[in-house]
Design an enzyme around this catalytic site. Structure first.
Site, PDB file in Angstrom:
ATOM      1  N   LYS A  43      38.976  61.275 -23.755  1.00  0.00           N
ATOM      2  CA  LYS A  43      38.358  62.278 -22.904  1.00  0.00           C
ATOM      3  C   LYS A  43      37.754  61.628 -21.665  1.00  0.00           C
ATOM      4  CE  LYS A  43      36.894  64.852 -26.971  1.00  0.00           C
ATOM      5  NZ  LYS A  43      35.743  65.112 -27.857  1.00  0.00           N
ATOM      6  N   GLU A  99      43.187  55.931 -16.510  1.00  0.00           N
ATOM      7  CA  GLU A  99      42.182  55.569 -17.516  1.00  0.00           C
ATOM      8  C   GLU A  99      40.813  55.396 -16.861  1.00  0.00           C
ATOM      9  OE1 GLU A  99      41.171  55.515 -20.287  1.00  0.00           O
ATOM     10  OE2 GLU A  99      42.439  54.599 -21.793  1.00  0.00           O
ATOM     11  N   ASP A 100      39.785  55.642 -17.620  1.00  0.00           N
ATOM     12  CA  ASP A 100      38.440  55.409 -17.096  1.00  0.00           C
ATOM     13  C   ASP A 100      38.088  53.926 -17.160  1.00  0.00           C
ATOM     14  OD1 ASP A 100      38.427  55.528 -19.853  1.00  0.00           O
ATOM     15  OD2 ASP A 100      36.499  56.531 -20.011  1.00  0.00           O
ATOM     16  N   ASP A 103      39.255  47.709 -21.401  1.00  0.00           N
ATOM     17  CA  ASP A 103      38.369  46.763 -22.072  1.00  0.00           C
ATOM     18  C   ASP A 103      39.268  45.689 -22.695  1.00  0.00           C
ATOM     19  OD1 ASP A 103      36.536  45.686 -24.017  1.00  0.00           O
ATOM     20  OD2 ASP A 103      35.367  47.506 -23.919  1.00  0.00           O
ATOM     21  N   PHE A 152      27.875  48.190 -21.173  1.00  0.00           N
ATOM     22  CA  PHE A 152      28.293  49.513 -21.626  1.00  0.00           C
ATOM     23  C   PHE A 152      27.873  50.531 -20.582  1.00  0.00           C
ATOM     24  CE2 PHE A 152      28.909  53.274 -24.039  1.00  0.00           C
ATOM     25  CZ  PHE A 152      29.960  52.950 -24.877  1.00  0.00           C
ATOM     26  N   VAL A 153      28.879  51.236 -20.051  1.00  0.00           N
ATOM     27  CA  VAL A 153      28.647  52.136 -18.918  1.00  0.00           C
ATOM     28  C   VAL A 153      28.882  53.582 -19.340  1.00  0.00           C
ATOM     29  CG1 VAL A 153      29.467  52.700 -16.591  1.00  0.00           C
ATOM     30  CG2 VAL A 153      29.345  50.325 -17.314  1.00  0.00           C
ATOM     31  N   ASP A 159      31.258  58.203 -22.098  1.00  0.00           N
ATOM     32  CA  ASP A 159      30.229  58.627 -23.052  1.00  0.00           C
ATOM     33  C   ASP A 159      29.672  57.493 -23.884  1.00  0.00           C
ATOM     34  OD1 ASP A 159      32.592  58.177 -24.664  1.00  0.00           O
ATOM     35  OD2 ASP A 159      31.556  59.236 -26.269  1.00  0.00           O
ATOM     36  N   ARG A 165      28.534  62.198 -20.565  1.00  0.00           N
ATOM     37  CA  ARG A 165      29.747  62.330 -19.739  1.00  0.00           C
ATOM     38  C   ARG A 165      29.464  63.094 -18.453  1.00  0.00           C
ATOM     39  NH1 ARG A 165      34.149  60.709 -22.954  1.00  0.00           N
ATOM     40  NH2 ARG A 165      34.083  61.315 -25.144  1.00  0.00           N
TER      41      ARG A 165
END
Ligand code: PRP
Length: 179
Positions: A43, A99-100, A103, A152-153, A159, A165
């Site tokens: 998502k 993609e957001d 990683d 961690f963003v 989210d 979000r």
């Protein structure tokens, strides 16, 4: 016991808007005369995909896939599972996976292999955030928004356990030590 809270802004909404506009222009140039299909990965990439669609100067289509790689924590389990498929055929189309964040690279690598079997005319990757330091699998990313450190963003679609979000900026999720 460690709690987490939204901390400093890493990338502001204005910086995001400028970069998304640049990415849209670059994708438009590279796909001149074509109508590309953006494949957003649910998502986290929904917000980015919607903005990118409007930043590409020519007509473009949009579809989504869902994969699962993280549990409810902040680290990848290393397992990628397809949980929802495209509704469009991409055969002969110019496809851009959106993609957001990349990683370990497992998700994008899995998606690239999966979509390549469907005979698109071309296949490229567009990623808003690249955590290069965490890469475990080699992936060629064609369009990168920002290279970021291993933090961690949240926000702009990203989210933590289903939260944050909706935040318009990208912010760092910070641990808070509790007594
Ligand atoms: C995140 C992100 C990528 C993946 C990246 O998704 O959107 O899909 O993890 O990690 P990797 O490079 O180590 O594979 P997440 O599972 O958090 O789901 P979401 O997009 O629904 O929030």
């Amino acid at each position: 016991m460690v709690d987490r809270r939204v901390g400093r802004i890493l990338i502001s909404r204005d910086e995001i808007a400028v970069r998304v506009a640049e990415l849209g222009e670059a994708i438009g140039r590279d796909h001149a005369g074509r109508a590309p299909v953006l494949v957003g990965v649910l998502k986290g990439a929904v917000v980015f995909t919607a903005d990118l669609l409007r930043a590409i100067p020519q007509p473009a289509a949009m579809d989504f896939m869902a994969v699962s790689s993280y549990g409810s924590g902040t680290r990848s389990s290393g397992v990628v599972r397809l949980t929802a498929d495209l509704s469009l055929s991409i055969e002969g189309r110019d496809v851009i996976i959106v993609e957001d964040v990349v990683d370990s690279g497992r998700t994008i690598s899995y998606l690239r292999r999966n979509l390549a079997t469907r005979h698109p005319r071309s296949l490229s990757l567009c990623v808003l955030l690249d955590k290069v330091a965490r890469r475990e699998v080699d992936v060629d990313v064609d369009y990168v928004g920002f290279v970021i450190p291993d933090e961690f963003v949240v926000g702009y679609g990203l989210d933590y356990d289903g939260r944050y979000r909706e935040l318009p900026d990208l912010a760092v999720l910070e641990p808070v030590a509790r007594p």
